[in-house]
Write a protein that holds these residues in place. Structure first.
Motif, PDB file in Angstrom:
ATOM      1  N   ASN A  76       0.730  -1.150  -0.160  1.00 58.79           N
ATOM      2  CA  ASN A  76       0.062  -0.145  -0.008  1.00 58.79           C
ATOM      3  C   ASN A  76       0.865   1.319  -0.140  1.00 58.79           C
ATOM      4  N   ASP A 103      -3.651   8.550   2.074  1.00 62.11           N
ATOM      5  CA  ASP A 103      -3.545   7.434   2.977  1.00 62.11           C
ATOM      6  C   ASP A 103      -3.053   6.453   2.337  1.00 62.11           C
ATOM      7  N   ALA A 104      -1.590   6.019   2.309  1.00 62.74           N
ATOM      8  CA  ALA A 104      -1.196   4.851   1.482  1.00 62.74           C
ATOM      9  C   ALA A 104      -0.349   4.091   2.792  1.00 62.74           C
ATOM     10  N   MET A 105      -1.004   3.777   3.750  1.00 62.53           N
ATOM     11  CA  MET A 105      -0.301   3.275   4.872  1.00 62.53           C
ATOM     12  C   MET A 105      -0.885   1.810   5.184  1.00 62.53           C
ATOM     13  N   LEU A 137      -8.051   1.306   0.382  1.00 68.79           N
ATOM     14  CA  LEU A 137      -9.059   1.310   1.637  1.00 68.79           C
ATOM     15  C   LEU A 137      -8.693   2.112   2.603  1.00 68.79           C
ATOM     16  N   PRO A 138      -9.444   2.874   3.342  1.00 66.76           N
ATOM     17  CA  PRO A 138      -9.235   3.712   4.345  1.00 66.76           C
ATOM     18  C   PRO A 138      -8.542   2.756   5.571  1.00 66.76           C
TER      19      PRO A 138
HETATM   20  K   LIG Z   1      -4.842   2.920   2.692  1.00 71.56           K
END
Ligand SMILES: [K+]
Ligand SMILES: NC(=O)C1=CN([C@@H]2O[C@H](COP(=O)(O)OP(=O)(O)OC[C@H]3O[C@@H](n4cnc5c(N)ncnc54)[C@H](O)[C@@H]3O)[C@@H](O)[C@H]2O)[C@H](O)CC1
Length: 245
Positions: A75, A145-147, A179-180
């Motif tokens: 991600n 948010d690419a966490m 996805l969040p």
């Molecule tokens: K994400």
């Protein structure tokens, strides 16, 4: 299935079939099948994912300065690709890696190295530098948010949890990649904490949890981004068939 017979708009591309919402297991197996059975290098899938997400971000916000929060898995790898394409589209990305770069692997590591070689603004964030990240996020116009994606397990932990809280408190336009972070994509239930996105760029197809009551508060507007896997594979997951995961 005749290609294009039931074409539907997904992102900005017409797919061969309207894909039904998928489970976490299904979408992860599509990755594996595209690589294992169709011979697509994983780095191609990540490039298509990141470029498609960057196109959606540019279409949804005029923000110039874009903070990209990256985790230590693929991600996060998408986040490095997104940064490179945002820069090519004239925006000013700034990558914050919330993991040890020495632990990056595979396609994520390759794209970290490309981002570094390409002099993309990147910084590694650890517990000590978190307060400075929190201050920067407070003023950000857009936060990506690419966490955590489909590889997350349990509630967000450590620096990622603190970054989610800081992002949610900011005035920024918030974008979730795939996805969040913190949202269970099969049940739609939010973890503690959970990233609250205004836009979610999700790969291959919507996730079954996105339709759950209350999930929209965390996904925001959803845009599906194709990753370039062959239509022959996609048609196995067409709206009319269910593969049971
Ligand atoms: K994400
Ligand atoms: N076919 C596709 O959809 C494609 C998906 N891609 C992207 O890949 C991710 C899945 O990547 P993966 O490496 O399997 O896992 P993640 O990056 O989601 O997370 C693993 C990472 O996070 C750490 N971690 C796990 N749980 C937690 C937690 N609760 N708190 C903190 N940290 C956690 C773990 O240690 C790892 O470091 C998918 O979502 C897409 O974005 C491909 O790029 C393109 C094709």
């Amino acid at each position: 299935m005749v290609l294009g017979s039931t074409g539907t708009h997904v992102g900005d591309q017409v797919t061969a079939a309207a894909l039904r919402p998928l489970t976490r297991a299904e979408v992860r197996s599509i990755d594996e099948i595209a690589i294992g059975e169709y011979g697509m290098p994983g780095i191609c899938l990540m490039e298509n994912a990141g470029r498609g997400a960057a196109e959606q971000i540019v279409a949804h916000t005029p923000a110039n300065e874009i903070a990209i929060l990256c985790g230590g898995g693929n991600n996060g790898g998408d986040g490095f690709v997104i940064a490179r394409h945002l820069e090519l589209m004239g925006r000013r990305p700034h990558v914050f890696l919330l993991a040890d770069p020495g632990k990056l692997a595979g396609d994520a590591l390759t794209n970290w190295q490309i981002a570094m070689a390409g002099k993309i603004a990147c910084e590694v964030v650890d517990e000590r530098s978190l307060p400075s990240l929190q201050r920067k996020l407070a003023d950000a116009a857009c936060i990506v948010d690419a966490m955590l994606g489909t590889g997350a397990s349990g509630d967000p932990r450590g620096a990622i949890a603190l970054a989610i809280q800081a992002a949610n408190a900011a005035k920024a336009f918030r974008v979730a990649i795939d996805l969040p972070s913190g949202l269970d994509c099969d049940t739609g239930s939010p973890g503690n904490p959970c990233f609250r996105a205004d836009l979610t760029c999700t790969f291959v197809a919507e996730k079954i949890g996105f339709d759950a009551a209350g999930a929209r508060e965390f996904t925001g507007t959803i845009r599906v981004v194709p990753i370039g896997a062959p239509a022959d594979l996609m048609n196995r997951y067409a709206a009319s068939e269910s593969n049971g995961g």
